[in-house]
Design a protein around this motif. Structure first.
Motif, mmCIF file in Angstrom:
data_model
loop_
_atom_site.group_PDB
_atom_site.id
_atom_site.type_symbol
_atom_site.label_atom_id
_atom_site.label_comp_id
_atom_site.label_asym_id
_atom_site.label_seq_id
_atom_site.Cartn_x
_atom_site.Cartn_y
_atom_site.Cartn_z
ATOM 1 N N TYR A 147 0.842 -1.200 0.000
ATOM 2 C CA TYR A 147 0.000 0.000 0.000
ATOM 3 C C TYR A 147 0.873 1.244 0.000
ATOM 4 N N PHE A 148 0.521 2.198 -0.860
ATOM 5 C CA PHE A 148 1.147 3.528 -0.848
ATOM 6 C C PHE A 148 0.161 4.471 -1.519
ATOM 7 N N ASP A 149 0.187 5.730 -1.152
ATOM 8 C CA ASP A 149 -0.853 6.661 -1.598
ATOM 9 C C ASP A 149 -0.343 7.602 -2.695
ATOM 10 N N PHE A 150 0.165 7.009 -3.776
ATOM 11 C CA PHE A 150 0.594 7.814 -4.927
ATOM 12 C C PHE A 150 0.763 6.897 -6.134
ATOM 13 N N ASN A 151 1.077 7.496 -7.268
ATOM 14 C CA ASN A 151 1.378 6.746 -8.481
ATOM 15 C C ASN A 151 2.892 6.605 -8.587
ATOM 16 N N SER A 152 3.382 5.370 -8.609
ATOM 17 C CA SER A 152 4.805 5.086 -8.493
ATOM 18 C C SER A 152 5.422 4.736 -9.852
ATOM 19 N N ILE A 153 6.398 5.535 -10.268
ATOM 20 C CA ILE A 153 7.171 5.224 -11.474
ATOM 21 C C ILE A 153 8.490 4.607 -11.041
#
Length: 247
Positions: free
Chosen positions: A58-64
């Motif tokens: 879980y993480f609250d962003f869009n990960s590149i």
């Protein structure tokens, strides 16, 4: 992959801006995915933006992915550092990170298909953590507006309903098909956020549709729908798969 592509139908859809593809094991959903990839065989895209959901963390962003390449059994797939940087610079909801890229299959399974059907391309690998209204809309609007006139393809990775009896799954999944075929982005987003439909990658699909619309897409076509029961014969608890071209 070549066998799946041979068995997939070609619909001669032009000006494809985005694809929707499933991400289960190839034995389950590979044939459905091939319907999407068949439409872009030997096409020319400078970059492919793959938007996938996170199943394992879980993480609250869009990960590149903060690296130079992804590697598959077919070789290295180079990351488009310039376009990745432009995305990160344009939005606080998009960040360079290893989150979502260490043990996430939903993005990886798209790569060998791309390596087979496209010749020379780079990727922007994006894993969406929390599938919130903010993260969904921000990613779609940022991609669409930043790369409005550029030769890119967006691939949204999702499966549909999970572990229902066959008839229940078909009924649930038909709602998703209707929203997508009607190019009803708002309806799909509302249903997804209100949990009245099941798509593990609903956020990535909605982001892709938002971006594709900004880039000129006006319609979408569901190319193939099946579920795991069609493959295994076990209809007691199935997973739904859909392929689609947005153009």
């Amino acid at each position: 992959i070549e066998d799946f592509l041979k068995r997939a139908e070609f619909y001669a859809v032009e000006n494809i801006k985005a694809l929707i593809c499933p991400h289960a094991g190839y034995i389950y959903s590979g044939q459905v995915a091939a319907y999407s990839y068949k439409q872009i065989t030997n096409a020319s895209y400078k970059s492919v933006f793959i938007i996938a959901p996170s199943h394992s963390e879980y993480f609250d962003f869009n990960s590149i992915y903060y690296g130079k390449a992804y590697e598959t059994p077919l070789g290295l797939v180079e990351i488009d550092a310039e376009k990745s940087q432009a995305l990160v610079d344009s939005s606080p909801s998009i960040k360079f990170s290893y989150h979502g890229h260490r043990s996430e299959h939903s993005l990886e399974v798209q790569l060998p298909f791309l390596q087979v059907v496209l010749k020379d391309f780079k990727i922007v690998p994006i894993v969406m953590g929390r599938q919130s209204k903010r993260n969904i809309e921000d990613l779609g609007n940022t991609i669409g507006n930043l790369f409005l006139n550029e030769n890119i393809l967006i691939v949204a990775s999702t499966d549909l309903s999970h572990y229902h009896p066959y008839s229940t799954a078909v009924s649930l999944d038909s709602k998703v098909k209707d929203y997508i075929e009607n190019f009803d982005i708002e309806g799909l987003e509302n249903a997804f956020l209100e949990d009245t439909i099941e798509m593990c990658g609903g956020g990535p699909v909605i982001s892709a549709m938002i971006a594709a619309k900004i880039m000129g897409a006006k319609t979408s076509r569901v190319l193939c729908y099946r579920n795991s029961g069609d493959v295994t014969g076990d209809t007691s608890a199935v997973v739904g798969y859909l392929s689609c071209a947005i153009y």
